[in-house]
Design a protein around this motif. Sequence first.
Motif, mmCIF file in Angstrom:
data_model
loop_
_atom_site.group_PDB
_atom_site.id
_atom_site.type_symbol
_atom_site.label_atom_id
_atom_site.label_comp_id
_atom_site.label_asym_id
_atom_site.label_seq_id
_atom_site.Cartn_x
_atom_site.Cartn_y
_atom_site.Cartn_z
ATOM 1 N N ASP A 1 0.812 -1.222 0.000
ATOM 2 C CA ASP A 1 0.000 0.000 0.000
ATOM 3 C C ASP A 1 0.843 1.269 0.000
ATOM 4 O OD1 ASP A 1 0.843 -0.728 2.663
ATOM 5 O OD2 ASP A 1 -0.474 0.865 3.408
ATOM 6 N N LEU A 2 2.161 1.145 0.176
ATOM 7 C CA LEU A 2 3.014 2.320 0.282
ATOM 8 C C LEU A 2 3.438 2.835 -1.094
ATOM 9 C CD1 LEU A 2 5.322 1.366 3.291
ATOM 10 C CD2 LEU A 2 3.142 2.597 3.290
ATOM 11 N N GLN A 3 3.500 4.153 -1.212
ATOM 12 C CA GLN A 3 3.937 4.803 -2.439
ATOM 13 C C GLN A 3 5.160 5.654 -2.140
ATOM 14 O OE1 GLN A 3 0.580 6.928 -4.052
ATOM 15 N NE2 GLN A 3 -0.431 5.059 -4.747
ATOM 16 N N ARG A 4 6.159 5.553 -3.006
ATOM 17 C CA ARG A 4 7.432 6.221 -2.790
ATOM 18 C C ARG A 4 7.518 7.540 -3.545
ATOM 19 N NH1 ARG A 4 10.873 4.283 -6.600
ATOM 20 N NH2 ARG A 4 10.757 2.171 -5.771
ATOM 21 N N THR A 5 8.132 8.553 -2.870
ATOM 22 C CA THR A 5 8.413 9.840 -3.494
ATOM 23 C C THR A 5 9.815 10.275 -3.087
ATOM 24 O OG1 THR A 5 6.084 10.502 -3.363
ATOM 25 C CG2 THR A 5 7.701 12.240 -3.779
ATOM 26 N N ALA A 6 10.646 10.645 -4.062
ATOM 27 C CA ALA A 6 12.007 11.110 -3.784
ATOM 28 C C ALA A 6 12.070 12.617 -3.988
ATOM 29 C CB ALA A 6 13.001 10.413 -4.700
ATOM 30 N N THR A 7 12.632 13.323 -3.011
ATOM 31 C CA THR A 7 12.724 14.777 -3.066
ATOM 32 C C THR A 7 14.136 15.237 -2.696
ATOM 33 O OG1 THR A 7 12.092 15.127 -0.750
ATOM 34 C CG2 THR A 7 10.310 14.926 -2.368
ATOM 35 N N SER A 8 14.384 16.525 -2.843
ATOM 36 C CA SER A 8 15.639 17.105 -2.379
ATOM 37 C C SER A 8 15.688 17.027 -0.854
ATOM 38 C CB SER A 8 15.748 18.563 -2.834
ATOM 39 O OG SER A 8 15.758 18.649 -4.243
ATOM 40 N N PRO A 9 16.892 17.064 -0.268
ATOM 41 C CA PRO A 9 17.000 16.945 1.194
ATOM 42 C C PRO A 9 16.470 18.183 1.909
ATOM 43 C CG PRO A 9 19.159 17.347 0.206
ATOM 44 C CD PRO A 9 18.213 17.097 -0.921
ATOM 45 N N TRP A 10 15.204 18.121 2.266
ATOM 46 C CA TRP A 10 14.539 19.228 2.949
ATOM 47 C C TRP A 10 13.702 18.655 4.081
ATOM 48 C CZ3 TRP A 10 15.348 24.211 3.088
ATOM 49 C CH2 TRP A 10 14.371 25.062 3.632
ATOM 50 N N ALA A 11 13.920 19.152 5.302
ATOM 51 C CA ALA A 11 13.209 18.632 6.468
ATOM 52 C C ALA A 11 11.849 19.295 6.620
ATOM 53 C CB ALA A 11 14.046 18.855 7.720
ATOM 54 N N THR A 12 10.868 18.524 7.106
ATOM 55 C CA THR A 12 9.531 19.045 7.343
ATOM 56 C C THR A 12 9.089 18.692 8.766
ATOM 57 O OG1 THR A 12 8.386 17.027 6.606
ATOM 58 C CG2 THR A 12 8.971 18.659 4.904
ATOM 59 N N GLU A 13 8.081 19.409 9.248
ATOM 60 C CA GLU A 13 7.538 19.116 10.574
ATOM 61 C C GLU A 13 6.897 17.733 10.607
ATOM 62 O OE1 GLU A 13 4.928 22.170 11.875
ATOM 63 O OE2 GLU A 13 6.462 23.736 11.885
ATOM 64 N N GLU A 14 6.317 17.313 9.486
ATOM 65 C CA GLU A 14 5.710 15.986 9.412
ATOM 66 C C GLU A 14 6.772 14.899 9.575
ATOM 67 O OE1 GLU A 14 2.534 13.647 6.521
ATOM 68 O OE2 GLU A 14 4.041 14.970 5.627
ATOM 69 N N GLN A 15 7.900 15.088 8.923
ATOM 70 C CA GLN A 15 8.998 14.134 9.070
ATOM 71 C C GLN A 15 9.479 14.088 10.522
ATOM 72 O OE1 GLN A 15 12.060 15.459 6.433
ATOM 73 N NE2 GLN A 15 10.862 15.104 4.574
ATOM 74 N N PHE A 16 9.624 15.263 11.122
ATOM 75 C CA PHE A 16 10.126 15.316 12.499
ATOM 76 C C PHE A 16 9.170 14.633 13.469
ATOM 77 C CE2 PHE A 16 10.602 17.572 16.629
ATOM 78 C CZ PHE A 16 11.874 17.121 16.932
ATOM 79 N N ALA A 17 7.868 14.808 13.265
ATOM 80 C CA ALA A 17 6.880 14.157 14.134
ATOM 81 C C ALA A 17 7.013 12.634 14.041
ATOM 82 C CB ALA A 17 5.472 14.601 13.751
ATOM 83 N N LEU A 18 7.207 12.118 12.815
ATOM 84 C CA LEU A 18 7.409 10.681 12.630
ATOM 85 C C LEU A 18 8.721 10.245 13.263
ATOM 86 C CD1 LEU A 18 6.642 7.949 11.376
ATOM 87 C CD2 LEU A 18 7.734 8.727 9.240
ATOM 88 N N PHE A 19 9.751 11.033 13.078
ATOM 89 C CA PHE A 19 11.065 10.760 13.652
ATOM 90 C C PHE A 19 10.990 10.648 15.175
ATOM 91 C CE2 PHE A 19 15.042 12.735 15.356
ATOM 92 C CZ PHE A 19 15.957 11.782 14.938
ATOM 93 N N ARG A 20 10.245 11.578 15.817
ATOM 94 C CA ARG A 20 10.113 11.546 17.272
ATOM 95 C C ARG A 20 9.356 10.299 17.732
ATOM 96 N NH1 ARG A 20 13.775 13.422 19.818
ATOM 97 N NH2 ARG A 20 12.685 12.051 21.232
ATOM 98 N N ARG A 21 8.289 9.941 17.028
ATOM 99 C CA ARG A 21 7.543 8.723 17.400
ATOM 100 C C ARG A 21 8.436 7.494 17.281
ATOM 101 N NH1 ARG A 21 3.625 11.072 14.115
ATOM 102 N NH2 ARG A 21 3.792 9.460 12.505
ATOM 103 N N TYR A 22 9.232 7.470 16.242
ATOM 104 C CA TYR A 22 10.145 6.341 16.010
ATOM 105 C C TYR A 22 11.181 6.243 17.125
ATOM 106 C CZ TYR A 22 14.000 3.756 13.826
ATOM 107 O OH TYR A 22 15.018 2.864 13.553
ATOM 108 N N LEU A 23 11.814 7.354 17.458
ATOM 109 C CA LEU A 23 12.834 7.341 18.507
ATOM 110 C C LEU A 23 12.240 6.959 19.856
ATOM 111 C CD1 LEU A 23 15.110 10.472 17.893
ATOM 112 C CD2 LEU A 23 15.574 8.086 17.329
ATOM 113 N N ASP A 24 11.088 7.547 20.192
ATOM 114 C CA ASP A 24 10.479 7.283 21.493
ATOM 115 C C ASP A 24 10.109 5.808 21.652
ATOM 116 O OD1 ASP A 24 10.759 9.942 22.075
ATOM 117 O OD2 ASP A 24 8.671 10.459 21.639
ATOM 118 N N ALA A 25 9.758 5.168 20.530
ATOM 119 C CA ALA A 25 9.333 3.771 20.596
ATOM 120 C C ALA A 25 10.491 2.786 20.456
ATOM 121 C CB ALA A 25 8.301 3.491 19.500
#
Length: 276
Positions: free
Chosen positions: A94-118
């Motif tokens: 079900d996952l779809q891939r998208t490649a972009t330039s290296p730019w950080a977003t708040e959405e990425q950071f929220a996922l990153f925090r959930r990942y680290l905390d778990a």
Amino acid sequence: MRHSLPLAPQFYVTAPQPCPYLDGRFERKLFTALQGEGAEKLNNALSRQGFRRSQNVLYRPSCADCTACLSARIRVADFKKSRSQKRVLKRNADLQRTATSPWATEEQFALFRRYLDARHADGGMADMDIFEFAAMIEETPVKSRVIEYRESAETPGSVRALIATCLTDVLDDGLSMVYSFYEPERIGDSLGTYLILDHVAIAQRLGLPYVYLGYWVPGSRKMGYKANFAALEIYKGGRWVDIGDPKDHETETHPLSVDPIAEQVARIQLPDTRSG
């Protein structure tokens, strides 16, 4: 007074710190700055010698009494998916891939925090804030991409949840998975394995021979899954060799068998970064 950059990279060693992979051991890293016009060539050359990139630094483990950390890469042309890996692909279809330039977003950071905390609440990145996260993603002097994986949209135009992200360097001989993180609530989907499988697929389409996975540490539960990939090579004794039986690499290294830093640096092959 103006100071020019040195013609040859300068190598340094970090102070010993507790090892995050093996209890009771201490890690130490050999590192050099990645900057200037020759950054791309240096990243390519040192990646082939077991180094990894973190922002504008290239590093390789250089512990005083251990050589357990072994750089690992998949030989794309010889890779064959196992039955369990085929099931992983099916579970994440079900996952779809998208490649972009290296730019950080708040959405990425929220996922990153959930990942680290778990998954890594006691790790070295546990206290990373959004500014440090942005630096990790964006401070790259080489060809890098942020690869996002989202759920398929149920209806056209609907918001698709971000499930996984990988910061990836594009080398002249492969893809280097610098850092990846994913939705911890999708337990059982083996997203870490899925990201590697998808990078193998990308490398196949691009005609790149390798996918660099970072370090494999025999005896570490955190790193054990990397040994499950076919056509896996490890950088050992100054060359890339087939991993063979992972148990063959579990022997503890005696401190007297570790080469001095000066000898390690002397054996590093540097690229010719002169123009033309």
